[in-house]
Design an enzyme around this catalytic site. Structure first.
Site: not given
Ligand SMILES: Cc1ncc(COP(=O)(O)O)c(C=O)c1O
Ligand SMILES: Cc1ncc(COP(=O)(O)O)c(C=O)c1O
Lengths: 130, 402, 402, 130
Positions: D33, D35, D58, D102
């Site tokens: 993702c 992150d 995100c 995620c």
């Protein structure tokens, strides 16, 4: 789909019917399209004095039948012999491609009627050969 | 000239309410439903609302609805998708001899590349024999595909029973319900089918959109691969306006179906009774079977269908011969052939398929125009003169050499 | 709030002229183009006129145009259609690592069922190496598929050269031109490609319609089988309104392309210059390659793309990260990965794709909003503080254990 | 896509930053993702006296980071230990399914920070065990 000429001959077909005691009869059919044409001709003085058709078939089949009668009415046998399916289609300003090889059998019926006449009259295969 | 449309099995007018809800999705809400920004939000919501309406009509879960572009795509997805997902498990398909080309042609093509296909026979009423179906199933059978209602005759198949047989043998069952959906109540849970195809433009939605019901747990391989649309079962940016229209059409179908059914049943009865009273040598194909209420397939002996249609068209009446979808071929209808209809009659068959806007006047017009028109064509037909004793005895077999 | 749409590679608004010509085909001319009666005539003519307009844009014959429902369908038709038609001749496909999922995912799926696929590398500018292509071709190769322009970066591939190489080796060549058509002049005869895919909604036609150019003589197996539509190459009742819209969009593209191109090139230049001047640590991906004029893919180091997009969206600015078509996955863009962009930068990439309605004001808004927004996100980012010496030295490798 | 609460925490994130000389640091990341979260905590009297985050990620990643700081600020270590990713998601009125597994790692970062604190302070693995 169909030209105006086709639609004209389809809606107002010329020379529909059967000649009684014809000089020759021609009959062709194509089961795929479901077309059957029957042409009867009257021959006088080596000319097509009369011609009539009966057709079971689609728009193209009826129009080509009608057109072929118009094309040869009063013409000499020689001229009639030269008529092809292609010529009939052209006289109708063309046919949809798929119909060209299928419902365009009227000239074949004509040739059949001529042969029938020659056979019956013992006139030989070709007008010129008699 | 008055126009009378009696070809609703070929396609239907888009319902005005359907057009109305679609236009905003062409004009303002044109975003991509996958977009996370403002432009995607309205379209995404619209797609999901459309899905709910389809699910409501079918009585299934929204996750079981896959949007497609047509009935043909749906049928191809169902058939090839099941076969691909069952690679190695078997290569036998069972279908019928009277399917729409989207199933029939696909199965014929699959035969060419090595699949075994059983095409079930139908009787004179267009009905299959469930015992023949049962005995056709082998350990290799991975798919049974039988249409809900036949597009040419309207004959309805016993889908619930077939689904039961398929389930008994653990075979996936698909039904092409393109001609059933919107016309008769279809509950996929009650029928217990695995996959069902529908097409929008057959029930007042626009062309270019359809759907497949895929029962939860039934595995298929996508036909169109790529992006993650439709839960990975059909890639491609969604036809949002079309989906909105399809949803509306489903809503309208639920709302109006009962009333429409009565209406159509009555009008079709009037048409069939009228034709039989006024025209000799006619037969209504599939008349003894259960049929969808709008469809009437009438055989006019001794005349050819297209020439009837052209004449009707000149009077403003739109009907069809066999399936409009198959024009472009000249083969006689494989449906009527399978029903054992003789060539002379089969070539002269016309399908009248009624719809929601038809009124008594429309049927009256047909009943006025049809008899003289058929009579005129018959008077030109060498078969008719033969049959009625006014000519030599000819039929297809004696004439055709091709 | 002012709305600025900078996501035209995801989808475009339907052009008002396109909507206008479509509506009559929903309201009045709803007939089936295959019908021989009055209701079919207008729609049939409309479909053929639409085909002419597509053919005019591509410079091909009308018989070489197949209508589809989307770019994804076209890509699947091209790829699977060629493979099916070449069964037994070979099972090797060559494509690139940067194709759209409709090609990339399809090829990945084909790999799983036994096909061999070579995915060509790209360099840092997103460009393939023609020598690698040449040496990848074997006697088993039946298809080369290379996109015209990349949807994420706008990078244009040397299609004419690739087509030449394919021809030399008698391999069928397909190009996914979904992002090229309507934006730059594409002449299929000049390029000498065998198959080309386009999608309507990427250039101001509606969603749900696309087309495939299939050079005369090139054989494919249809993806959707059934009726005789589209010369037996794609079954299903035609999406008439969609086709009319697609035709109009092609006409408009021909008419306006040159002017639009200048306009878009200028605006994109302004955007890229402005961003580079105002924001440190940015990189424009594919900047050294030839690109379609509307696309700018910008990597903002140390921040994540979605969080930029959400912030832009709150200001009314629609942009996207990678391909909107692939949202639903969380994988980083395979395109940027293939270009060798480091993870930190790749996750922070934003695609701005401009369109005909954008004006200078739109770009000014972006240039005003973007710098503070990126700065705010960077101030929250542990990577930024690390990189700027204001924190511990971390990067993806030291942190991620998944 | 995101709930109002997520958007609120995303646009106005609470407790952004890094505590100088923190009692514990937690860092987690997910390359798929994209992150990365870094949590710093200040522990006083077995309580989370202060907590700050820095997150690269995100919308979900930023919102969950912000939410977790709000959830545990001032709470006892024991209470902090019981915070799960699931609880954070619920406090945000849910997350899109795809983000659940995620970008919802903030509680993991918190647990990491707590472990780091226990390790550094020699307090044993669990607060109760000290
Ligand atoms: C390069 C490319 N190919 C194919 C597609 C798929 O097009 P569609 O969404 O119409 O199926 C897209 C759209 O995202 C694209 O950008
Ligand atoms: C029974 C049946 N199946 C499938 C189809 C194909 O539908 P479409 O034209 O939407 O592809 C039709 C339409 O003619 C149909 O009648």
């Amino acid at each position: 789909m169909y030209s105006e000429k086709v639609m004209d001959h389809f809606s107002n077909p010329r020379n529909v019917g059967e000649i009684e005691n014809p000089s020759g009869v021609g009959m062709v059919g194509n089961p795929a399209c479901g077309d059957i044409m029957k042409l009867t001709i009257k021959v006088e003085d080596d000319k097509i004095a009369d011609i009539k058709f009966k057709t079971f078939g689609c728009g193209a089949a009826i129009a080509t039948s009608s057109m072929v009668t118009e094309l040869v009415m009063g013409k000499s046998l020689k001229e009639a012999e030269s008529i092809t399916n292609q010529a009939v289609a052209e006289a109708l300003d063309g046919l949809p491609p798929i119909k060209m090889h299928c419902s365009n059998l009227a000239a074949d019926a004509l040739q059949g009627a001529l042969e029938d006449y020659y056979k019956k009259s013992g006139a030989g295969k070709k007008a010129g050969q008699s | 000239m008055k126009k009378v449309y009696l070809d609703h099995n070929a396609t239907t007018p888009v319902h005005p309410e359907v057009v109305d809800v679609m236009i905003p999705y062409l004009k303002e809400e044109w975003g991509n439903p996958s977009s996370i920004h403002w432009a995607g939000r309205g379209p995404r919501k619209a797609v999901e609302e459309g899905r709910e309406k389809v699910a409501d009509l079918l009585n299934c879960d929204v996750s079981e609805v896959i949007f497609t572009s047509s009935g043909s795509e749906g049928d191809n997805l169902a058939i090839k998708g099941v076969l691909e997902a069952n690679r190695g498990k078997g290569n036998h398909i069972i279908t019928t001899k009277v399917e729409h080309p989207a199933v029939y042609g696909t199965c014929k093509a699959l035969e060419k590349i090595g699949y075994k296909v059983t095409f079930l026979d139908v009787d004179g009423d267009g009905m299959i024999d469930l015992d023949q179906l049962r005995s056709a199933i082998t350990s290799e059978t991975v798919l049974i595909s039988v249409m809900y209602a036949n597009n040419e005759t309207g004959v309805i198949f016993p889908i619930k029973e077939i689904a039961g047989i398929a389930r008994e043998h653990k075979v996936t069952f698909h039904t092409d319900a393109v001609q059933g959906i919107g016309k008769v109540p279809i509950d996929v849970k009650d029928l217990n089918v695995d996959i069902l195809t529908l097409s929008g433009h057959k029930f007042y939605a626009p062309k270019g959109v359809g759907a497949v019901y895929l029962k939860r747990g039934v595995r298929i391989q996508p036909l169109i691969q790529g992006g993650h649309h439709e839960r990975n079962r059909r890639a491609g940016t969604e036809n949002v306006a079309g989906i909105v229209g399809l949803g509306k059409a489903c809503e309208i179908a639920r709302r109006d179906m009962e009333r429409e059914n009565e209406h159509l049943t009555r009008l079709r009865g009037k048409l069939e009774k009228g034709v039989q009273e006024r025209i000799p040598f006619v037969r209504i194909h599939g008349q003894n079977a259960k049929r969808i209420p709008n469809t009437s397939n009438i055989g006019f002996n001794f005349v050819e269908g297209e020439s009837i249609l052209l004449n009707l068209d000149m009077k403003g009446i739109a009907a069809s011969s066999g399936s409009a979808c198959t024009s472009g071929t000249l083969e006689p209808s494989h449906v009527l052939v399978a029903m054992g209809i003789p060539l002379e009659e089969l070539h002269g068959s016309v399908r009248f398929s009624l719809g929601r806007d038809n009124v008594d006047d429309d049927i009256d017009l047909v009943l006025n125009e049809l008899p003289p028109l058929v009579e005129r064509l018959r008077s030109m037909s060498p078969l008719y003169s033969a049959a009625t004793g006014k000519g030599v005895d000819i039929n297809f077999d004696t004439v055709c050499k091709h």
